[in-house]
Design a protein around this motif. Structure first.
Motif, PDB file in Angstrom:
ATOM      1  N   THR A  69      58.291  12.550  59.677  1.00 12.83           N
ATOM      2  CA  THR A  69      57.811  12.629  61.052  1.00 12.83           C
ATOM      3  C   THR A  69      58.360  13.834  61.807  1.00 12.83           C
ATOM      4  N   ASN A  70      59.244  14.604  61.179  1.00 17.48           N
ATOM      5  CA  ASN A  70      59.823  15.777  61.847  1.00 17.48           C
ATOM      6  C   ASN A  70      59.657  17.024  60.985  1.00 17.48           C
ATOM      7  N   ASP A  88      58.980  19.933  62.077  1.00 17.89           N
ATOM      8  CA  ASP A  88      59.367  21.123  62.831  1.00 17.89           C
ATOM      9  C   ASP A  88      60.703  21.660  62.331  1.00 17.89           C
ATOM     10  N   GLN A 128      43.977  19.609  64.161  1.00 19.93           N
ATOM     11  CA  GLN A 128      44.526  20.958  64.299  1.00 19.93           C
ATOM     12  C   GLN A 128      44.568  21.671  62.951  1.00 19.93           C
ATOM     13  N   ASN A 144      48.497  22.321  70.036  1.00 17.60           N
ATOM     14  CA  ASN A 144      49.955  22.165  70.078  1.00 17.60           C
ATOM     15  C   ASN A 144      50.585  23.426  69.481  1.00 17.60           C
ATOM     16  N   ASN A 173      53.658  24.120  69.035  1.00 24.14           N
ATOM     17  CA  ASN A 173      54.967  23.917  68.402  1.00 24.14           C
ATOM     18  C   ASN A 173      54.913  23.279  67.017  1.00 24.14           C
ATOM     19  N   THR A 174      53.716  23.111  66.473  1.00 31.53           N
ATOM     20  CA  THR A 174      53.579  22.577  65.120  1.00 31.53           C
ATOM     21  C   THR A 174      53.395  23.727  64.128  1.00 31.53           C
ATOM     22  N   VAL A 175      53.352  23.370  62.845  1.00 30.19           N
ATOM     23  CA  VAL A 175      53.086  24.387  61.816  1.00 30.19           C
ATOM     24  C   VAL A 175      51.737  25.050  62.087  1.00 30.19           C
TER      25      VAL A 175
END
Length: 482
Positions: free
Chosen positions: A191-192, A194, A376, A407, A409-411
């Motif tokens: 779930t993380n 980032d 995305q 978003n 801040n995602t990949v």
């Protein structure tokens, strides 16, 4: 059974903690893929009765969803048998570990219209609660929380956040329990994604705790190694990975993650060899097929970057064919595999099968919307398809912008930023007064929170082009700073 009796029985069943009451919806997963993964898990967990027993309980529920009630019953019986074998004479732990399975038994017998059997399991659960009352009526046993966490983690990516919460609560009750530490680490890892924070992030901290609590779990060591390598902690990462590979050279989960590690490191051939070994043990693994496809993609890109695409055209095509083959296998085994579907559509485009690529992108967008996630990812891949296969820069820019706005801040958001920046800088190298390029840089700064820089670029852009989008963004930014 009278209506009143049935209502009373149903009310008792609804109070249970088990797969039937955890809101595990078949619409949120691919049952065929889930069945394969659970059956593979049973083969891989030989010698670990607790894990196998848990998997059989989940398998029983999946069989129920598929309408195979007798097979569901058989799997639940196997779960109970293995739990008793594992705990032996420790009946206290055994009883608490059986609560979820007994709940599943009660619900299954209810659906099979076997009222006496249903009530029998309800009575067994009542006896366990009376002998071992929980610390609080509002908090389930840690054993139940842990099993719920593992079930959520296996069932659907949509449930990863819920799984994380279950393990966290279980660890509040039993901080040193290895199973819950492992589950919490894996849930955090998934779930993380980032990687913008430091090596002191919660994922790495928890992975370290999990490895300490489970020193023989080589899968956890590899996951920690993969995450450490992302922060360029290569020495520790390689030590963990090599140690895991030496201790578990034939474990498919270890091999497949080690394969991913070496691919990320650039050792593509070693990664391919390891992943092929893992595929021999678990031939229906969509994950391994996807990882192999990414290896072949990396090989193909290396040849292009080396300037070998003219002299080695036949080899590049052979590698691309291998990439497409493994992606097709991955998406056949798991029809909702958004990432593999998007990658496959891009490869079709590279292969100049444009109509096939467009058709697959359409299907993938629809799947992502139904799954309520992954839009995305598809948008960014579609932008790349427009840029490189269709050579349509305006549409590529449009979709990169869309991906960035979803978003930043995602990949996918960072990938959109990088692609838009390259396009803008290339255009400005030709013409420093390119209004659209300046507007693109304005959007990048706006979405990444640098309002002053965004205003500066939007003002420059509007001095060269008349664009409502840029004007609207500029007004919005000025108002936000007042």
């Amino acid at each position: 059974m009278s209506l009143t009796q049935d209502t009373f029985l149903k009310s008792q069943l609804l109070q249970l903690e088990c797969h039937f009451t955890w809101a595990l919806r078949k619409e949120d997963t691919n049952l065929t893929d889930l069945l394969i993964r659970l059956e593979d898990q049973i083969d891989l967990e030989v010698g670990r009765e607790a894990g196998v027993a848990r998997t059989y309980s989940s398998l029983g529920f999946v069989k129920y969803l598929l309408g195979s009630y007798n097979e569901a019953l058989s799997n639940l019986q196997r779960s109970e048998e293995l739990t008793r074998q594992y705990h032996g004479d420790n009946c206290n732990n055994c009883n608490k570990m059986l609560m979820v399975t007994y709940g599943n038994f009660a619900w299954l017998h209810y659906h099979m219209e076997a009222r006496w059997d249903c009530e029998s399991y309800l009575n067994k659960l009542k006896e366990i609660n009376e002998k071992h009352p929980p610390a609080s009526s509002s908090v389930p046993y840690p054993e139940v929380l842990g099993e719920k966490g593992w079930a959520l983690l296996k069932f659907s990516r949509k449930y990863y956040e819920r799984a994380q919460e279950c393990f966290r609560k279980a660890l509040e009750l039993e901080p040193d329990e290895g199973e819950w530490n492992a589950g919490y680490a894996i849930a955090l890892y998934r779930t993380n994604p980032d990687l913008s924070s430091t090596t002191d992030c919660p994922v790495i901290k928890q992975l370290r705790r999990a490895v300490h609590a489970n020193p023989d779990d080589d899968v956890l060591k590899v996951l920690l190694g993969i995450r450490l390598s992302a922060y360029k902690k290569f020495s520790e990462a390689e030590s963990l990975v090599e140690q895991a590979l030496e201790r578990s050279p034939e474990h498919p989960h270890v091999i497949r993650y080690v394969g991913k590690f070496f691919r990320n490191k650039g050792s593509v051939e070693r990664s391919i060899a390891l992943l092929k070994r893992a595929l021999e043990r678990t031939p229906k693994s969509s994950f391994i097929h996807h990882q192999l496809a990414l290896c072949y993609k990396r090989k193909k890109m290396s040849l292009f970057q080396a300037g070998s695409h003219h002299s080695k055209g036949a080899e590049i095509q052979r590698i691309r064919d291998q990439c497409i083959y493994h992606l097709e296998e991955a998406t056949t085994l798991k029809p909702s595999f958004i990432l593999a579907m998007s990658e496959l559509a891009v490869q079709y485009g590279e292969n100049q099968d444009i109509s096939k690529a467009e058709e697959l992108f359409h299907t993938t967008f629809q799947t992502a919307k139904q799954e309520n996630g992954g839009c995305q990812v598809v948008t960014v891949y579609y932008a790349e398809f427009q840029q490189y296969s269709k050579r349509c820069e305006p549409l590529a820019i449009k979709h990169y912008k869309e991906g960035l706005r979803m978003n930043p801040n995602t990949v996918g958001g960072r990938r959109s930023t990088a692609c838009l920046k390259r396009i803008a800088e290339k255009r400005m190298a030709r013409n420093p007064n390119d209004g659209e390029a300046l507007g693109i840089l304005g959007l990048i700064h706006k979405e990444n929170g640098d309002k002053h820089k965004a205003i500066e670029y939007y003002e420059k852009a509007l001095s060269y082009v008349d664009d409502d989008e840029y004007l609207s963004a500029l007004c919005e930014l000025r108002l936000s700073l007042q």
